[in-house]
Design an enzyme around this catalytic site. Structure first.
Site, PDB file in Angstrom:
ATOM      1  N   GLN A  71      -6.674  -5.390  13.927  1.00  0.00           N
ATOM      2  CA  GLN A  71      -6.686  -6.729  14.551  1.00  0.00           C
ATOM      3  C   GLN A  71      -5.929  -7.778  13.746  1.00  0.00           C
ATOM      4  OE1 GLN A  71      -8.596  -6.614  17.349  1.00  0.00           O
ATOM      5  NE2 GLN A  71     -10.005  -4.942  16.910  1.00  0.00           N
ATOM      6  N   THR A  72      -5.173  -7.380  12.735  1.00  0.00           N
ATOM      7  CA  THR A  72      -4.507  -8.374  11.880  1.00  0.00           C
ATOM      8  C   THR A  72      -3.074  -7.913  11.597  1.00  0.00           C
ATOM      9  OG1 THR A  72      -6.668  -8.657  10.836  1.00  0.00           O
ATOM     10  CG2 THR A  72      -4.845  -9.755   9.777  1.00  0.00           C
TER      11      THR A  72
ATOM     12  N   CYS B  53      15.101  -0.527  23.022  1.00  0.00           N
ATOM     13  CA  CYS B  53      15.547   0.839  23.338  1.00  0.00           C
ATOM     14  C   CYS B  53      16.944   1.162  22.788  1.00  0.00           C
ATOM     15  CB  CYS B  53      15.489   1.086  24.843  1.00  0.00           C
ATOM     16  SG  CYS B  53      13.823   0.886  25.522  1.00  0.00           S
TER      17      CYS B  53
ATOM     18  N   ASP C 121      -3.483   4.687  17.309  1.00  0.00           N
ATOM     19  CA  ASP C 121      -3.846   3.263  17.373  1.00  0.00           C
ATOM     20  C   ASP C 121      -3.027   2.641  18.512  1.00  0.00           C
ATOM     21  OD1 ASP C 121      -1.270   3.119  16.409  1.00  0.00           O
ATOM     22  OD2 ASP C 121      -1.737   1.757  14.762  1.00  0.00           O
TER      23      ASP C 121
ATOM     24  N   GLU D 275      -5.746   0.021   5.859  1.00  0.00           N
ATOM     25  CA  GLU D 275      -5.953   0.364   7.278  1.00  0.00           C
ATOM     26  C   GLU D 275      -7.079  -0.476   7.895  1.00  0.00           C
ATOM     27  OE1 GLU D 275      -4.217   2.010   9.323  1.00  0.00           O
ATOM     28  OE2 GLU D 275      -2.800   2.858   7.901  1.00  0.00           O
TER      29      GLU D 275
ATOM     30  N   TYR E 210      -9.616   6.987  14.048  1.00  0.00           N
ATOM     31  CA  TYR E 210      -8.278   6.544  13.652  1.00  0.00           C
ATOM     32  C   TYR E 210      -8.172   6.418  12.120  1.00  0.00           C
ATOM     33  CZ  TYR E 210      -4.543   3.581  12.238  1.00  0.00           C
ATOM     34  OH  TYR E 210      -3.462   3.111  11.534  1.00  0.00           O
TER      35      TYR E 210
ATOM     36  N   TRP F 210       0.832  -1.210   0.000  1.00  0.00           N
ATOM     37  CA  TRP F 210       0.000   0.000   0.000  1.00  0.00           C
ATOM     38  C   TRP F 210       0.866   1.258   0.000  1.00  0.00           C
ATOM     39  CZ3 TRP F 210      -0.535  -4.148   3.248  1.00  0.00           C
ATOM     40  CH2 TRP F 210       0.042  -4.060   4.514  1.00  0.00           C
TER      41      TRP F 210
ATOM     42  N   CYS G 173       9.407  -0.339  19.363  1.00  0.00           N
ATOM     43  CA  CYS G 173       8.825  -0.172  20.694  1.00  0.00           C
ATOM     44  C   CYS G 173       7.700  -1.194  20.881  1.00  0.00           C
ATOM     45  CB  CYS G 173       8.299   1.248  20.863  1.00  0.00           C
ATOM     46  SG  CYS G 173       7.894   1.636  22.571  1.00  0.00           S
TER      47      CYS G 173
HETATM   48 FE1  SF4 Z   1       9.966   2.624  23.283  1.00  0.00          FE
HETATM   49 FE2  SF4 Z   1      12.391   2.274  24.346  1.00  0.00          FE
HETATM   50 FE3  SF4 Z   1      12.027   3.861  22.251  1.00  0.00          FE
HETATM   51 FE4  SF4 Z   1      11.141   4.572  24.631  1.00  0.00          FE
HETATM   52  S1  SF4 Z   1      13.280   4.275  24.036  1.00  0.00           S
HETATM   53  S2  SF4 Z   1      10.046   4.788  22.677  1.00  0.00           S
HETATM   54  S3  SF4 Z   1      10.493   2.610  25.446  1.00  0.00           S
HETATM   55  S4  SF4 Z   1      11.727   1.637  22.294  1.00  0.00           S
END
Ligand code: SF4
Length: 367
Positions: free
Chosen positions: A49-50, A206, A145, A44, A127, A30, A199
């Protein structure tokens, strides 16, 4: 906790995020259709849910059959459901079809670009309207979302219940306030992409995250403590019993009414087990209630387990027999079909029903 924007102005992190997205954005079908509001809309809705991996082949098949809103409006609901079968939450497909009809009659086949007008279309909520307006038309509209909510709650250290109206309002406000003018499409997609690729809920990466420096959750040392979710899912166990009736190497299927979870889909006569009822009695009741047939219920041939919202369902399939003339007579009904195994692929069946039928076919039905 109300986020303190003065401590973390959006200008301090949006550039980092956009630069990361420019390098790391996944190539998705897309996204290859830049500026195509129809493609954004369909993708979208499918992605709700997928997973992306599951959606890609569905999206490609869909676009091959319904390349634009006019083609979708011209298609039958049956055909639309066949293309949706397996994605679940079939109300989404029915709403897409209704919306396509409206877009053709009211907007000459072009999706509107304003959030307000998009919200008037069936199945399009805040959304999806924000996603279409921003990604296809670069309108400065926010999206929130699950991915965006998680990233924002961690970045700003929002420690209130993420499902509460107060925190939801904060999230929408933060999302809107962070949009770099004229870059809403890239910005919104970059937030979703970061939530999907970096994340993640259980193991945020991180060390490779572009937002590590300003992120409150990372600074706390325990990023998975956020977001806070107080509501727990209460699972309900359900047993559905289905009867496989066949005549002249064909299987009896009945179409469900248009509304409800599996609205408009074909299935074996099926009923939900009542308290104190045996499974065979339930399968027999399915035949009488759904088809008006008196059936003899034979052996259990398969069980499929699946979940729909908060219901954990066991679908039990029984071989069954009934008077052949009565079965053939029944097939005159528009919501009944006697299908050959080779025709099943062209019928819109929910995944659990298809899996159950495949179990029986694998055992050598008609072999
Ligand atoms: Fe997420 Fe870690 Fe990035 Fe913070 S630093 S937005 S907790 S991946």
């Amino acid at each position: 906790m109300t986020p303190n924007l003065a401590l973390l102005p959006s200008s301090s992190w949006t550039r980092l995020l956009l630069d990361w997205f420019a390098v790391n954005a996944r190539r998705l079908p897309w996204r290859d259709r830049k500026g195509d509001a129809y493609a954004v809309w369909i993708s979208e809705i499918m992605l709700q849910q997928t997973t992306v991996a599951a959606v890609v082949p569905y999206f490609e098949r869909w676009m091959a059959s319904f390349p634009n809103v006019h083609a979708l409006a011209d298609a039958s609901l049956d055909d639309v459901l066949v293309h949706w079968a397996g994605l679940g939450y079939y109300a989404r497909a029915r709403n897409i079809k209704r919306a396509a009809d409206l877009i053709v009659s009211k907007y000459d086949g072009r999706l509107p670009s304003s959030v307000e007008e998009l919200l008037t279309l069936p199945g399009i909520g805040r959304y999806t309207a924000g996603a279409i307006a921003s990604i296809a038309y670069d309108v400065d509209a926010p999206v929130v979302d699950g991915n965006v909510a998680r990233v924002l709650s961690r970045l700003y250290g929002l420690d209130g219940d993420i499902d509460s109206p107060l925190v939801r309002a904060d999230l929408w406000r933060l999302s809107e306030g962070a949009i770099p003018q004229g870059r809403a499409g890239d910005f919104n997609q970059s937030m979703m992409e970061l939530g999907a690729l970096v994340c993640s809920p259980a193991s945020p990466a991180c060390p490779i995250c572009p937002l590590q420096m300003p992120c409150a959750a990372h600074a706390s040392g325990d990023p998975t403590a956020l977001p806070v979710r107080l509501r727990k899912t209460h699972w309900v166990q359900v047993v559905d019993c289905a009867a496989l009736l066949e005549v002249e190497r064909r299987i009896l299927l009945i179409r469900r009414p248009d509304s409800g979870v599996w609205g408009g889909l074909w299935e074996l006569p099926r009923a939900t087990l009542a308290e104190g009822e045996t499974r065979k009695a339930c399968a027999s009741r399915a035949c009488s209630e759904r088809a008006g047939l008196v059936a003899t219920i034979g052996d259990l041939f398969g069980e499929i387990r699946h979940t729909v919202m908060n219901r954990r369902i066991t679908l039990a399939g029984f071989a069954a027999s009934a008077d052949h003339e009565a079965l053939k007579l029944l097939a005159r009904r528009t919501d009944v079909v006697l299908a050959k195994p080779s025709e099943l692929a062209d019928l819109a069946l929910a995944s659990p029903q298809r899996a159950l039928l495949n179990t029986r076919l694998d055992q050598g039905l008609f072999a």
